[in-house]
Design a protein around this motif. Structure first.
Motif, PDB file in Angstrom:
ATOM      1  N   ARG A 139       0.847  -1.194   0.000  1.00  0.00           N
ATOM      2  CA  ARG A 139       0.000   0.000   0.000  1.00  0.00           C
ATOM      3  C   ARG A 139       0.879   1.240   0.000  1.00  0.00           C
ATOM      4  N   PRO A 140       0.413   2.341  -0.584  1.00  0.00           N
ATOM      5  CA  PRO A 140       1.216   3.568  -0.570  1.00  0.00           C
ATOM      6  C   PRO A 140       1.289   4.150   0.835  1.00  0.00           C
ATOM      7  N   ILE A 141       2.372   4.864   1.098  1.00  0.00           N
ATOM      8  CA  ILE A 141       2.590   5.443   2.420  1.00  0.00           C
ATOM      9  C   ILE A 141       1.438   6.361   2.819  1.00  0.00           C
ATOM     10  N   SER A 142       0.872   7.102   1.883  1.00  0.00           N
ATOM     11  CA  SER A 142      -0.227   8.017   2.215  1.00  0.00           C
ATOM     12  C   SER A 142      -1.410   7.266   2.815  1.00  0.00           C
ATOM     13  N   ASP A 143      -1.722   6.080   2.295  1.00  0.00           N
ATOM     14  CA  ASP A 143      -2.841   5.290   2.839  1.00  0.00           C
ATOM     15  C   ASP A 143      -2.529   4.786   4.235  1.00  0.00           C
ATOM     16  N   VAL A 144      -1.291   4.312   4.430  1.00  0.00           N
ATOM     17  CA  VAL A 144      -0.918   3.774   5.733  1.00  0.00           C
ATOM     18  C   VAL A 144      -0.950   4.873   6.795  1.00  0.00           C
ATOM     19  N   VAL A 145      -0.407   6.041   6.454  1.00  0.00           N
ATOM     20  CA  VAL A 145      -0.412   7.155   7.394  1.00  0.00           C
ATOM     21  C   VAL A 145      -1.851   7.580   7.704  1.00  0.00           C
ATOM     22  N   ASN A 146      -2.704   7.588   6.697  1.00  0.00           N
ATOM     23  CA  ASN A 146      -4.098   7.962   6.914  1.00  0.00           C
ATOM     24  C   ASN A 146      -4.787   6.992   7.878  1.00  0.00           C
ATOM     25  N   ASP A 147      -4.505   5.691   7.733  1.00  0.00           N
ATOM     26  CA  ASP A 147      -5.085   4.702   8.649  1.00  0.00           C
ATOM     27  C   ASP A 147      -4.594   4.922  10.074  1.00  0.00           C
ATOM     28  N   MET A 148      -3.306   5.186  10.238  1.00  0.00           N
ATOM     29  CA  MET A 148      -2.781   5.429  11.581  1.00  0.00           C
ATOM     30  C   MET A 148      -3.389   6.686  12.187  1.00  0.00           C
ATOM     31  N   GLN A 149      -3.566   7.721  11.370  1.00  0.00           N
ATOM     32  CA  GLN A 149      -4.163   8.949  11.872  1.00  0.00           C
ATOM     33  C   GLN A 149      -5.605   8.717  12.301  1.00  0.00           C
ATOM     34  N   ASN A 150      -6.341   7.901  11.539  1.00  0.00           N
ATOM     35  CA  ASN A 150      -7.720   7.588  11.924  1.00  0.00           C
ATOM     36  C   ASN A 150      -7.768   6.851  13.260  1.00  0.00           C
ATOM     37  N   ARG A 151      -6.818   5.929  13.472  1.00  0.00           N
ATOM     38  CA  ARG A 151      -6.784   5.216  14.749  1.00  0.00           C
ATOM     39  C   ARG A 151      -6.496   6.173  15.897  1.00  0.00           C
ATOM     40  N   MET A 152      -5.590   7.129  15.668  1.00  0.00           N
ATOM     41  CA  MET A 152      -5.290   8.084  16.717  1.00  0.00           C
ATOM     42  C   MET A 152      -6.444   9.052  16.926  1.00  0.00           C
ATOM     43  N   ASN A 153      -7.158   9.397  15.863  1.00  0.00           N
ATOM     44  CA  ASN A 153      -8.330  10.256  16.026  1.00  0.00           C
ATOM     45  C   ASN A 153      -9.371   9.576  16.922  1.00  0.00           C
ATOM     46  N   PHE A 154      -9.489   8.254  16.783  1.00  0.00           N
ATOM     47  CA  PHE A 154     -10.404   7.504  17.634  1.00  0.00           C
ATOM     48  C   PHE A 154      -9.959   7.582  19.089  1.00  0.00           C
ATOM     49  N   VAL A 155      -8.653   7.464  19.327  1.00  0.00           N
ATOM     50  CA  VAL A 155      -8.125   7.577  20.692  1.00  0.00           C
ATOM     51  C   VAL A 155      -8.415   8.958  21.258  1.00  0.00           C
ATOM     52  N   ILE A 156      -8.142   9.987  20.472  1.00  0.00           N
ATOM     53  CA  ILE A 156      -8.350  11.353  20.941  1.00  0.00           C
ATOM     54  C   ILE A 156      -9.823  11.606  21.242  1.00  0.00           C
ATOM     55  N   ALA A 157     -10.712  11.053  20.418  1.00  0.00           N
ATOM     56  CA  ALA A 157     -12.141  11.274  20.596  1.00  0.00           C
ATOM     57  C   ALA A 157     -12.669  10.657  21.882  1.00  0.00           C
ATOM     58  N   GLN A 158     -11.945   9.715  22.474  1.00  0.00           N
ATOM     59  CA  GLN A 158     -12.391   9.076  23.713  1.00  0.00           C
ATOM     60  C   GLN A 158     -12.043   9.889  24.950  1.00  0.00           C
ATOM     61  N   GLU A 159     -11.240  10.925  24.791  1.00  0.00           N
ATOM     62  CA  GLU A 159     -10.887  11.743  25.943  1.00  0.00           C
ATOM     63  C   GLU A 159     -12.129  12.451  26.481  1.00  0.00           C
ATOM     64  N   GLY A 160     -12.275  12.411  27.787  1.00  0.00           N
ATOM     65  CA  GLY A 160     -13.420  13.029  28.426  1.00  0.00           C
ATOM     66  C   GLY A 160     -14.668  12.179  28.422  1.00  0.00           C
ATOM     67  N   ARG A 161     -14.580  10.954  27.904  1.00  0.00           N
ATOM     68  CA  ARG A 161     -15.735  10.062  27.871  1.00  0.00           C
ATOM     69  C   ARG A 161     -15.550   8.922  28.866  1.00  0.00           C
TER      70      ARG A 161
END
Length: 293
Positions: A139-161
């Protein structure tokens, strides 16, 4: 940083009607900073695969960017809870207890090291968005980085919950009756009912395929019941107190597996597909003999 924290407990007791009715109310507030978390493990493998691809195709110096194992990370936790314990004796030989509790825990500052790593390294990775990563299905690096960013966005979204795995409310009712006269003198009988609140077991995806914490999948509440029967008698010239008791657990023999993890159905939006279960112990009988002297 070292993990630190503190807990403050409050409570009071009361008794009424010459001790027939009693109660205890307690609650706590707790906080922990830099608690150990499973930090960065979701990005470490992908990051190393990217550095490997860049070292092989762009410049060998990228190999120096490899992570050593995984990122060790932390989070802060703020928790509070309330517990009520009420005891009632309508008769001297009959006891009834009601227990209830509410607990919640909120996470904050989740995985700061992984987030800092991404902030410092993703721009360098994205300078080569079209380089393929052989270790990740080319897979191209852009796709892999996007997937990792989505996983981290999920982590960030759980703050305060609230932590999703927690069951906020729990209640139990227990009772026991001791027979003290007649042909049943020495026997006792009782039972229990335990109930636990629903819990979050997964999340749906949003329009771009990222986990959406605002669309949780809710698992079932839990109900457990049981009975017990016993007999107590003094033996050996009243020198030994003998007690025999039979406990029946899961009286209703409800053996349906309990779903503990779910993802969105691959072909139906906002529909849960359970993929992990907890096996429930079937109805069981436990016989115990106890001797006191």
């Amino acid at each position: 940083d070292f993990s630190t924290g503190q807990t403050i407990d409050y409570g009071f007791k009361a008794s009424f009607f010459q001790g027939k009715l009693s109660g205890k109310l307690s609650w706590f507030e707790s906080s922990q900073q830099n608690a150990r978390a499973v930090g960065g493990t979701s990005i470490s493998g992908d990051s190393n695969a990217i550095w490997e691809a860049l070292a092989d195709t762009v410049d060998e110096s990228f190999r120096a960017r490899f992570l050593n194992g995984t990122i060790t990370d932390t989070m802060d936790i703020v928790a509070e809870g309330l517990e009520v314990n009420i005891g009632y004796r309508p008769l001297p030989q009959w006891r009834i207890s009601l227990l209830g509790s509410r607990n919640e825990a909120v996470r904050d500052r989740i995985q700061p090291s992984a987030r800092l790593y991404m902030e410092e390294n993703f721009p360098d990775m994205l300078q080569y968005p079209d380089v393929l990563v052989p270790d990740l299905s080319s897979r191209p690096i852009s796709d892999v980085v996007n997937d990792m960013q989505n996983r981290m966005n999920f982590v960030i979204a759980q703050e305060g919950r609230l932590q999703p795995e927690m069951r906020e409310w729990k209640f139990s009712v227990l009772t026991n009756y001791d027979f003290t006269e007649g042909s049943l003198d020495g026997f006792n009988a009782g039972g229990y009912i335990n109930w636990q609140d629903e819990s979050t077991i997964g999340y749906a995806f949003d329009d771009i395929g990222a986990v959406n914490v605002d669309a949780p999948f809710i698992g079932d509440s839990l109900l457990d019941t049981g009975l017990h029967f016993g007999y107590r008698k003094k033996i050996r010239n009243d020198k030994i107190d003998w007690k025999i008791q039979l406990n029946i657990r899961n009286l209703l023999d409800d053996t349906d597996p309990v779903a503990v993890r779910a993802d969105e159905h691959p072909t139906q939006n906002d529909v849960a597909q359970n993929w992990a279960y907890r096996i429930v112990e079937p109805r069981s009988f436990v016989l115990t003999n106890t001797f006191y002297w």
